[in-house]
Structure formats: structure tokens, C-alpha cells
Design a protein around this motif. Structure first.
Motif, PDB file in Angstrom:
ATOM      1  N   MET A   1       0.838  -1.210   0.000  1.00 46.55           N
ATOM      2  CA  MET A   1       0.000   0.000   0.000  1.00 46.55           C
ATOM      3  C   MET A   1       0.867   1.253   0.000  1.00 46.55           C
ATOM      4  O   MET A   1       1.855   1.322   0.717  1.00 46.55           O
ATOM      5  N   LYS A   2       0.412   2.232  -0.812  1.00 41.22           N
ATOM      6  CA  LYS A   2       1.116   3.515  -0.888  1.00 41.22           C
ATOM      7  C   LYS A   2       0.394   4.535  -0.014  1.00 41.22           C
ATOM      8  O   LYS A   2      -0.832   4.474   0.118  1.00 41.22           O
ATOM      9  N   CYS A   3       1.145   5.489   0.498  1.00 45.39           N
ATOM     10  CA  CYS A   3       0.551   6.541   1.342  1.00 45.39           C
ATOM     11  C   CYS A   3      -0.645   7.184   0.644  1.00 45.39           C
ATOM     12  O   CYS A   3      -1.686   7.437   1.251  1.00 45.39           O
ATOM     13  N   ARG A   4      -0.473   7.445  -0.657  1.00 47.67           N
ATOM     14  CA  ARG A   4      -1.525   8.105  -1.447  1.00 47.67           C
ATOM     15  C   ARG A   4      -2.840   7.327  -1.379  1.00 47.67           C
ATOM     16  O   ARG A   4      -3.907   7.910  -1.395  1.00 47.67           O
ATOM     17  N   ASP A   5      -2.749   6.011  -1.336  1.00 48.54           N
ATOM     18  CA  ASP A   5      -3.958   5.182  -1.273  1.00 48.54           C
ATOM     19  C   ASP A   5      -4.445   5.012   0.166  1.00 48.54           C
ATOM     20  O   ASP A   5      -5.644   4.951   0.421  1.00 48.54           O
ATOM     21  N   VAL A   6      -3.473   4.942   1.065  1.00 47.67           N
ATOM     22  CA  VAL A   6      -3.819   4.732   2.473  1.00 47.67           C
ATOM     23  C   VAL A   6      -4.699   5.875   2.998  1.00 47.67           C
ATOM     24  O   VAL A   6      -5.690   5.636   3.694  1.00 47.67           O
ATOM     25  N   VAL A   7      -4.355   7.126   2.619  1.00 43.68           N
ATOM     26  CA  VAL A   7      -5.141   8.257   3.149  1.00 43.68           C
ATOM     27  C   VAL A   7      -6.603   8.181   2.689  1.00 43.68           C
ATOM     28  O   VAL A   7      -7.506   8.646   3.387  1.00 43.68           O
ATOM     29  N   GLU A   8      -6.834   7.581   1.536  1.00 45.17           N
ATOM     30  CA  GLU A   8      -8.217   7.492   1.046  1.00 45.17           C
ATOM     31  C   GLU A   8      -8.994   6.344   1.710  1.00 45.17           C
ATOM     32  O   GLU A   8     -10.182   6.191   1.500  1.00 45.17           O
ATOM     33  N   LEU A   9      -8.267   5.525   2.484  1.00 47.83           N
ATOM     34  CA  LEU A   9      -8.937   4.415   3.186  1.00 47.83           C
ATOM     35  C   LEU A   9      -9.185   4.723   4.658  1.00 47.83           C
ATOM     36  O   LEU A   9      -9.754   3.921   5.387  1.00 47.83           O
ATOM     37  N   MET A  10      -8.737   5.916   5.078  1.00 42.63           N
ATOM     38  CA  MET A  10      -8.789   6.234   6.513  1.00 42.63           C
ATOM     39  C   MET A  10     -10.206   6.162   7.077  1.00 42.63           C
ATOM     40  O   MET A  10     -10.409   5.660   8.184  1.00 42.63           O
ATOM     41  N   THR A  11     -11.175   6.688   6.352  1.00 42.97           N
ATOM     42  CA  THR A  11     -12.543   6.689   6.883  1.00 42.97           C
ATOM     43  C   THR A  11     -13.072   5.262   6.977  1.00 42.97           C
ATOM     44  O   THR A  11     -13.690   4.889   7.974  1.00 42.97           O
ATOM     45  N   GLU A  12     -12.796   4.464   5.963  1.00 45.03           N
ATOM     46  CA  GLU A  12     -13.226   3.063   6.018  1.00 45.03           C
ATOM     47  C   GLU A  12     -12.570   2.346   7.198  1.00 45.03           C
ATOM     48  O   GLU A  12     -13.188   1.519   7.856  1.00 45.03           O
ATOM     49  N   TYR A  13     -11.316   2.703   7.444  1.00 42.48           N
ATOM     50  CA  TYR A  13     -10.629   2.111   8.591  1.00 42.48           C
ATOM     51  C   TYR A  13     -11.326   2.522   9.891  1.00 42.48           C
ATOM     52  O   TYR A  13     -11.669   1.677  10.725  1.00 42.48           O
ATOM     53  N   LEU A  14     -11.571   3.823  10.037  1.00 47.89           N
ATOM     54  CA  LEU A  14     -12.199   4.322  11.267  1.00 47.89           C
ATOM     55  C   LEU A  14     -13.624   3.802  11.422  1.00 47.89           C
ATOM     56  O   LEU A  14     -14.099   3.604  12.535  1.00 47.89           O
ATOM     57  N   GLU A  15     -14.310   3.561  10.308  1.00 50.91           N
ATOM     58  CA  GLU A  15     -15.681   3.059  10.357  1.00 50.91           C
ATOM     59  C   GLU A  15     -15.724   1.553  10.588  1.00 50.91           C
ATOM     60  O   GLU A  15     -16.786   0.986  10.809  1.00 50.91           O
ATOM     61  N   GLY A  16     -14.543   0.921  10.446  1.00 51.88           N
ATOM     62  CA  GLY A  16     -14.502  -0.525  10.622  1.00 51.88           C
ATOM     63  C   GLY A  16     -15.105  -1.286   9.456  1.00 51.88           C
ATOM     64  O   GLY A  16     -15.618  -2.393   9.634  1.00 51.88           O
TER      65      GLY A  16
END
Lengths: 76, 205
Positions: free
Chosen positions: A1-16
Motif C-alpha cells: 500500500m502507498k501513502c496516497r492510497d492509504v489516506v483514502e482508506l482512513m474513513t473506512e478504517y475508522l468506520e470498521g
């Protein structure tokens, strides 16, 4: 995973809502990346600041008028 | 799906418990004001909207059966009152205000692409805020910036950010209230929060 993609997954991560595979890859990336760790922490801080905006106190005149309306409603 | 959960607070209201009513109007005043401000621009008008919301709640309380949570019901009423108020105002609103840009459906990145190298890794990483005093992050000025950031959001994102992060609703409640899918809700939340974060970052730098 690249940082550029990781930041776009943050909400999904926080939402579980990430799949367990994606979640593991996400967490693995975060563990080794100060930038993404800081970004995630900033998002959490943003949520805290937003939550603080709920604190607006109800003005006394508004409150007493509503309590009066409630009493009227009760004795209807 | 007929689930009716007994809500002690709702029962207290229906029984005419003034203490319960006072607790509820106090608790929800801030979140309701923020949500009202999402539809009407003027603080005084927003206060009227909140007041009208409570009066409508009282008028219809007997008919409310608790199929949704009390909170969802109250916020739903506010949205109806606020939208009706805005329709009245829209005659006098500047034309451009009705066509605010909405990027909710876009897949554009939420972080400036220039902050990453061609390998997709940070070249300008965000600063850690954990060294900053909490009093700075939570300062009056930071809160004012955040208010401005919220008001600048496209309406569909603004609603979600307010309901989730200010009113403290969970995603199921918001999806029910706005009749949108979980994915839709999450995408709007993602874009909205990211925009608020950008504003805070600018301020805290």
C-alpha cells in the motif's frame, strides 16, 4: 500500500468497514509510516474539534420559553 | 422491520417530565443549531428553526411511537423545518448560492497530490499534532475555522459531518435519517472530514 492510497482508506478504517485483509495491510503500513500515522491522528483530532462544536449552550430566554411551552403542552 | 424499543427518555417526555425535557433541549441545542445553520445562513433564523422544531415535536409527540430513536426523530423534524424555511428564503438568496459545487460523487483525491512523490509516498507529510497543546487544537479560533470549513462544504457532505461528528449519530442512524446507502454515507463523510482537516492543518501550521 502507498501513502496516497492509504489516506483514502482512513474513513473506512475508522468506520470498521475494511475487509480483514485490507485492515491488516492498512495497519501494517501505518505501523511503519510516520506521515500516515500523523494523518490518521489529525483526522481523529478533527473529529474531536468537531465534537466540541456541540457545546453551544442554550440561551436562557430560549430555554424558559420552551419550558413554558412544555408546561402548556402537559396541561392540554 | 417493526422494532419498538422502550426508551425511558421518551416515556418520561410523554408523561410530561419537565426535567427530562430540559435535559433533552439542553443536550441537543448545539447540534441542532449547527444542523440548522447548514440550511439557513442567519444565526437568528437558525434559532427560530430550532425553536419551531421543539414546538413541532410537542405537537406530534403523542403520535410518535418510537420506531426510530428519539434523536433521529428530532433531527428529522429539524431538517423538515429548516428546509421549509430555506424554501421561503431561496427567493432572496443569490443565484450562485444554490449551485455550490458538490464533489461527493467525484473520486478526486482528498489530499493534495503534490504532497506525494511519483512512488505514491509522502514527500510533504503532515505534521504530528500530538506535540501541540490541546488548548491550541481546541482553541476558540480553531473552532471558528472549523465552523467556516463546515459552512463551505457541499450540503450533502455538510449534513453528514454535522450528524456524525457534531450530533454524534452512528452511521446506521444517519443512513436511516437521510435515506442513503452506507457507502454513500461513508464517501460523503470521508470527503467532508478531509476538507475540515485541511482547514485545521492550514490554521495549525
Amino acid at each position: 500500500m502507498k501513502c496516497r492510497d492509504v489516506v483514502e482508506l482512513m474513513t473506512e478504517y475508522l468506520e470498521g468497514t475494511l475487509s480483514s485483509t485490507d485492515r491488516a495491510r492498512f495497519e501494517e503500513h501505518i505501523a511503519g509510516c510516520d506521515g500516515c500515522t500523523a494523518y490518521l491522528e489529525q483526522l481523529r483530532a478533527t473529529r474531536r474539534v468537531l465534537g466540541k462544536l456541540a457545546d453551544e449552550p442554550i440561551p436562557e430566554p430560549v430555554k424558559s420559553e420552551l419550558l413554558k411551552a412544555f408546561k402548556n403542552w402537559k396541561s392540554r | 422491520m417493526a422494532r419498538t424499543i422502550i426508551d425511558p427518555e421518551l416515556e418520561a417526555l410523554k408523561a410530561g417530565d419537565e426535567v427530562a425535557f430540559e435535559a433533552i433541549i439542553t443536550r441537543y441545542h448545539g447540534p441542532l443549531m449547527r444542523l440548522a445553520m447548514a440550511y439557513v445562513r442567519d444565526h437568528g433564523v437558525a434559532e427560530d428553526v430550532v425553536q419551531e422544531t421543539w414546538l413541532t415535536c410537542l405537537r406530534t409527540l403523542d403520535r410518535f411511537e418510537g420506531r426510530s430513536s428519539l434523536k433521529t426523530w428530532i433531527f428529522g423534524i429539524l431538517m423538515n423545518v429548516a428546509r421549509a424555511q430555506r424554501r421561503k428564503e431561496s427567493r432572496v438568496l443569490p443565484f450562485a448560492a444554490l449551485f455550490r459545487r458538490d464533489d461527493s460523487g467525484s473520486r478526486r483525491p482528498t489530499v493534495d497530490p503534490h504532497r506525494f512523490g511519483s512512488n505514491g509516498l509522502w514527500t510533504t507529510p503532515p505534521d504530528s499534532w500530538s506535540n501541540l497543546p490541546e488548548a491550541t487544537v481546541m482553541s476558540r479560533e480553531a473552532l471558528d475555522r472549523v465552523k467556516v470549513a463546515i459552512e463551505a462544504l457541499p450540503e450533502k457532505q455538510r449534513e453528514i459531518v454535522i450528524l456524525r461528528d457534531i450530533a454524534g449519530m452512528d452511521s446506521d442512524e444517519v443512513c436511516e435519517l437521510l435515506a442513503i446507502s452506507a457507502t454513500n454515507q461513508r464517501v460523503r463523510l470521508h470527503r467532508g472530514r478531509a476538507a475540515v482537516r485541511r482547514m485545521l492543518e492550514e490554521y495549525l501550521q
